[in-house]
Design a protein around this motif. Sequence first.
Motif, PDB file in Angstrom:
ATOM      1  N   UNK A 138       0.818  -1.207   0.000  1.00  0.00           N
ATOM      2  CA  UNK A 138       0.000   0.000   0.000  1.00  0.00           C
ATOM      3  C   UNK A 138       0.857   1.263   0.000  1.00  0.00           C
ATOM      4  N   UNK A 139       1.949   1.263   0.738  1.00  0.00           N
ATOM      5  CA  UNK A 139       2.836   2.425   0.762  1.00  0.00           C
ATOM      6  C   UNK A 139       3.514   2.596  -0.596  1.00  0.00           C
ATOM      7  N   UNK A 156       1.921   6.747  -6.929  1.00  0.00           N
ATOM      8  CA  UNK A 156       0.862   7.662  -7.373  1.00  0.00           C
ATOM      9  C   UNK A 156       1.079   9.093  -6.905  1.00  0.00           C
ATOM     10  N   UNK A 157       2.135   9.320  -6.140  1.00  0.00           N
ATOM     11  CA  UNK A 157       2.418  10.666  -5.667  1.00  0.00           C
ATOM     12  C   UNK A 157       1.513  11.109  -4.529  1.00  0.00           C
ATOM     13  N   UNK A 194       6.811   7.568   3.187  1.00  0.00           N
ATOM     14  CA  UNK A 194       6.573   6.130   3.037  1.00  0.00           C
ATOM     15  C   UNK A 194       7.523   5.312   3.889  1.00  0.00           C
ATOM     16  N   UNK A 195       8.810   5.697   3.861  1.00  0.00           N
ATOM     17  CA  UNK A 195       9.797   4.983   4.678  1.00  0.00           C
ATOM     18  C   UNK A 195       9.500   5.142   6.165  1.00  0.00           C
ATOM     19  N   UNK A 196       9.096   6.367   6.559  1.00  0.00           N
ATOM     20  CA  UNK A 196       8.792   6.616   7.970  1.00  0.00           C
ATOM     21  C   UNK A 196       7.592   5.778   8.428  1.00  0.00           C
ATOM     22  N   UNK A 197       6.542   5.741   7.599  1.00  0.00           N
ATOM     23  CA  UNK A 197       5.346   4.977   7.948  1.00  0.00           C
ATOM     24  C   UNK A 197       5.679   3.491   8.050  1.00  0.00           C
TER      25      UNK A 197
END
Length: 109
Positions: A62-63, A69-70, A77-80
């Motif tokens: 999902x990330x 898709x921006x 994304x990496x943090x999440x």
Amino acid sequence: MPPPLPPLFLPAELGGSQISSLLEALPGIASVLRSPVADALIKAMRGAAGLADFAFEDAEELVRYAVRRGLIGPDEGDRVLGEVQEGLRKKKPVAVKKPPAKKAKKPRR
């Protein structure tokens, strides 16, 4: 002189109505054509509801989709994903809820 070679076959993209027709004509093909993002989203929802286990791979899919898709940046994304991985590491195992068993009907005599 040999006959001319046939033109190269180039695959075409399917339009929405063509895909719908294909899905109606071939039962079971929808599960083959469904995207990994759709699968990850369904699994994440089931995991959030306690109906199934949540897998890091689903969050990762999902990330990656959101970054492609921006919708979010690569850093976010990496943090999440780091937060999710840390949360899963600390999480206590929880039993997955199973639907109640249906009672078997007694046959009539």
